[in-house]
Design a protein around this motif. Structure first.
Motif, PDB file in Angstrom:
ATOM      1  N   CYS A  74       2.083  -3.168  16.671  1.00  0.00           N
ATOM      2  CA  CYS A  74       2.546  -4.553  16.648  1.00  0.00           C
ATOM      3  C   CYS A  74       3.910  -4.673  15.971  1.00  0.00           C
ATOM      4  CB  CYS A  74       1.538  -5.437  15.915  1.00  0.00           C
ATOM      5  SG  CYS A  74      -0.059  -5.631  16.736  1.00  0.00           S
ATOM      6  N   CYS A  75       4.179  -3.794  15.004  1.00  0.00           N
ATOM      7  CA  CYS A  75       5.399  -3.908  14.204  1.00  0.00           C
ATOM      8  C   CYS A  75       6.579  -3.139  14.776  1.00  0.00           C
ATOM      9  CB  CYS A  75       5.139  -3.405  12.780  1.00  0.00           C
ATOM     10  SG  CYS A  75       4.036  -4.442  11.804  1.00  0.00           S
ATOM     11  N   ILE A 120       4.251   1.481   8.153  1.00  0.00           N
ATOM     12  CA  ILE A 120       4.181   0.026   8.287  1.00  0.00           C
ATOM     13  C   ILE A 120       5.161  -0.629   7.327  1.00  0.00           C
ATOM     14  CG2 ILE A 120       2.722  -2.002   7.914  1.00  0.00           C
ATOM     15  CD1 ILE A 120       0.353  -0.306   8.886  1.00  0.00           C
ATOM     16  N   LEU A 157       8.703  -0.283   8.600  1.00  0.00           N
ATOM     17  CA  LEU A 157       8.983  -1.181   9.717  1.00  0.00           C
ATOM     18  C   LEU A 157       9.166  -2.616   9.236  1.00  0.00           C
ATOM     19  CD1 LEU A 157       6.569   0.178  12.471  1.00  0.00           C
ATOM     20  CD2 LEU A 157       9.066   0.223  12.491  1.00  0.00           C
ATOM     21  N   ILE A 158       8.399  -3.030   8.226  1.00  0.00           N
ATOM     22  CA  ILE A 158       8.578  -4.372   7.677  1.00  0.00           C
ATOM     23  C   ILE A 158       9.977  -4.519   7.096  1.00  0.00           C
ATOM     24  CG2 ILE A 158       7.845  -5.929   5.826  1.00  0.00           C
ATOM     25  CD1 ILE A 158       4.991  -4.943   6.293  1.00  0.00           C
ATOM     26  N   THR A 180      -3.257  -7.410   5.920  1.00  0.00           N
ATOM     27  CA  THR A 180      -3.438  -7.068   7.325  1.00  0.00           C
ATOM     28  C   THR A 180      -3.317  -8.301   8.207  1.00  0.00           C
ATOM     29  OG1 THR A 180      -4.920  -5.271   6.682  1.00  0.00           O
ATOM     30  CG2 THR A 180      -4.989  -5.973   8.990  1.00  0.00           C
ATOM     31  N   ALA A 233      -4.672   0.567  11.349  1.00  0.00           N
ATOM     32  CA  ALA A 233      -3.303   0.807  10.891  1.00  0.00           C
ATOM     33  C   ALA A 233      -2.397   1.197  12.056  1.00  0.00           C
ATOM     34  CB  ALA A 233      -3.289   1.900   9.824  1.00  0.00           C
ATOM     35  N   ILE A 243      -1.571  -1.956  13.986  1.00  0.00           N
ATOM     36  CA  ILE A 243      -0.571  -2.743  13.264  1.00  0.00           C
ATOM     37  C   ILE A 243       0.812  -2.116  13.433  1.00  0.00           C
ATOM     38  CG2 ILE A 243       0.182  -3.478  10.970  1.00  0.00           C
ATOM     39  CD1 ILE A 243      -2.770  -3.717  10.225  1.00  0.00           C
ATOM     40  N   LEU A 244       0.874  -0.790  13.393  1.00  0.00           N
ATOM     41  CA  LEU A 244       2.143  -0.111  13.657  1.00  0.00           C
ATOM     42  C   LEU A 244       2.670  -0.468  15.040  1.00  0.00           C
ATOM     43  CD1 LEU A 244       1.621   3.473  12.169  1.00  0.00           C
ATOM     44  CD2 LEU A 244       3.520   1.922  11.666  1.00  0.00           C
ATOM     45  N   GLU A 250       0.396   6.200   7.448  1.00  0.00           N
ATOM     46  CA  GLU A 250       0.492   5.004   8.283  1.00  0.00           C
ATOM     47  C   GLU A 250       0.970   3.809   7.462  1.00  0.00           C
ATOM     48  OE1 GLU A 250      -2.772   5.285  11.803  1.00  0.00           O
ATOM     49  OE2 GLU A 250      -3.600   5.149   9.764  1.00  0.00           O
ATOM     50  N   GLY A 251       0.462   3.682   6.240  1.00  0.00           N
ATOM     51  CA  GLY A 251       0.897   2.582   5.382  1.00  0.00           C
ATOM     52  C   GLY A 251       2.376   2.639   5.079  1.00  0.00           C
TER      53      GLY A 251
END
Length: 292
Positions: free
Chosen positions: A110-111, A158, A161-162, A290, A104, A107-108, A154-155
């Motif tokens: 990356c975002c 994410i 950020l999306i 993911t 997670a 991914i954060l 964290e979710g």
């Protein structure tokens, strides 16, 4: 999930001594004495399959290392989760849940900035500190809620950020070349690769063709990513839809195990009852989310 175990007759002589903090809504050792939760174990194939496919695409399209690491971490989660559900031991549970915090965080990373090949330097150090602190607190406390709270945070980040970066899912295709963002590339024309290049003769490019064209003419350090508005919209809908589906089956599996799922599964029998092993569906939908 259930703190108490759902035992079958084969669980009287299990292969593993369960000491995990959690147990899920599937009868233990029902299929074989060797695997505690059979379908929750084999459904981790989806994590590993999406991870392998993501790594393949990352190399194919010259994605940055952060995207490769995200999919490697997803594979580790799938492997650790299979061990956890297969044995229901505490050590295997840590091999599942601690890597989830890492994936997670990646991914954060990356975002954080979809338009930059390298987010600010403070971002990875902050995320690493968060994962280390929350993991240490979870291992010390042995409270499942501590992990769930850390992972949920964290979710939420994410998801935020999306939403904040949603315009990039419908923006003009972007190519990142030599760590520099060049915008305005379309599938019908190429206006030059490195700023000073002469204008190319107009021709139709598919995303694969354009990636190969860039790779053949320019040393690639960053990402080559070309995607149409229509495909970008499909990707965004996949992200949102898979997240909603994963959240739905997670909630139902947790809140309606004894009141709904167990009676339904017992009344249906095999093979239809497999459709109601909702934690296995969580593995599938969260794997899709993911990957996307």
């Amino acid at each position: 999930m259930r703190p108490a175990q759902l035992l079958s007759t084969q669980a009287l002589h299990p292969a593993w001594v369960p000491d995990s903090l959690l147990n899920w809504c599937e009868f233990d050792y029902e299929v074989t004495w060797l695997i505690a939760e059979f379908f929750n174990t084999i459904s981790n194939f989806w994590y590993m399959a999406f991870a392998v496919f993501g790594i393949y695409n990352a190399f194919r399209y010259h994605y940055e290392t952060r995207f490769i690491l995200a999919h490697v971490a997803l594979f580790v989660v799938g492997f650790g989760s299979a061990l956890f559900h297969g044995t229901l031991t505490y050590n295997a549970q840590l091999l599942d849940e601690v890597p989830m915090l890492f994936v997670a965080a990646i991914i954060l990373y990356c975002c954080v900035s979809l338009q930059s090949p390298r987010p600010p330097r403070w971002v990875p150090w902050t995320l690493l500190a968060y994962v280390l602190v929350t993991s240490a607190n979870y291992i010390y406390s042995r409270e499942a809620e501590d992990f769930q709270n850390a992972f949920s945070a964290e979710g939420l980040m994410i998801g935020a950020l999306i939403v904040l970066n949603r315009k990039y899912f419908s923006a003009a295709p972007v190519a990142v070349v030599n760590d520099r963002v060049d915008e305005g590339f379309s599938e019908t024309a190429a206006d030059g690769v490195d700023g000073g290049a002469e204008e190319d003769e107009q021709r139709a490019y598919t995303p694969d063709q354009w990636s190969r064209e860039l790779a053949s003419r320019t040393p690639i350090v960053g990402t080559v990513r070309v995607i149409s508005d229509r495909d970008a919209g499909k990707l965004l809908r996949m992200v949102i839809g898979s997240f909603a589906a994963a959240l739905a089956v997670w909630v139902i599996d947790n809140l309606a195990c004894e009141s709904l799922l167990i009676p339904v599964k017992l009344s249906l029998g095999y093979p239809l009852r497999v459709l109601f092993e909702f934690h296995g569906w969580w593995h599938f939908f969260s794997g899709v989310h993911t990957y996307a």
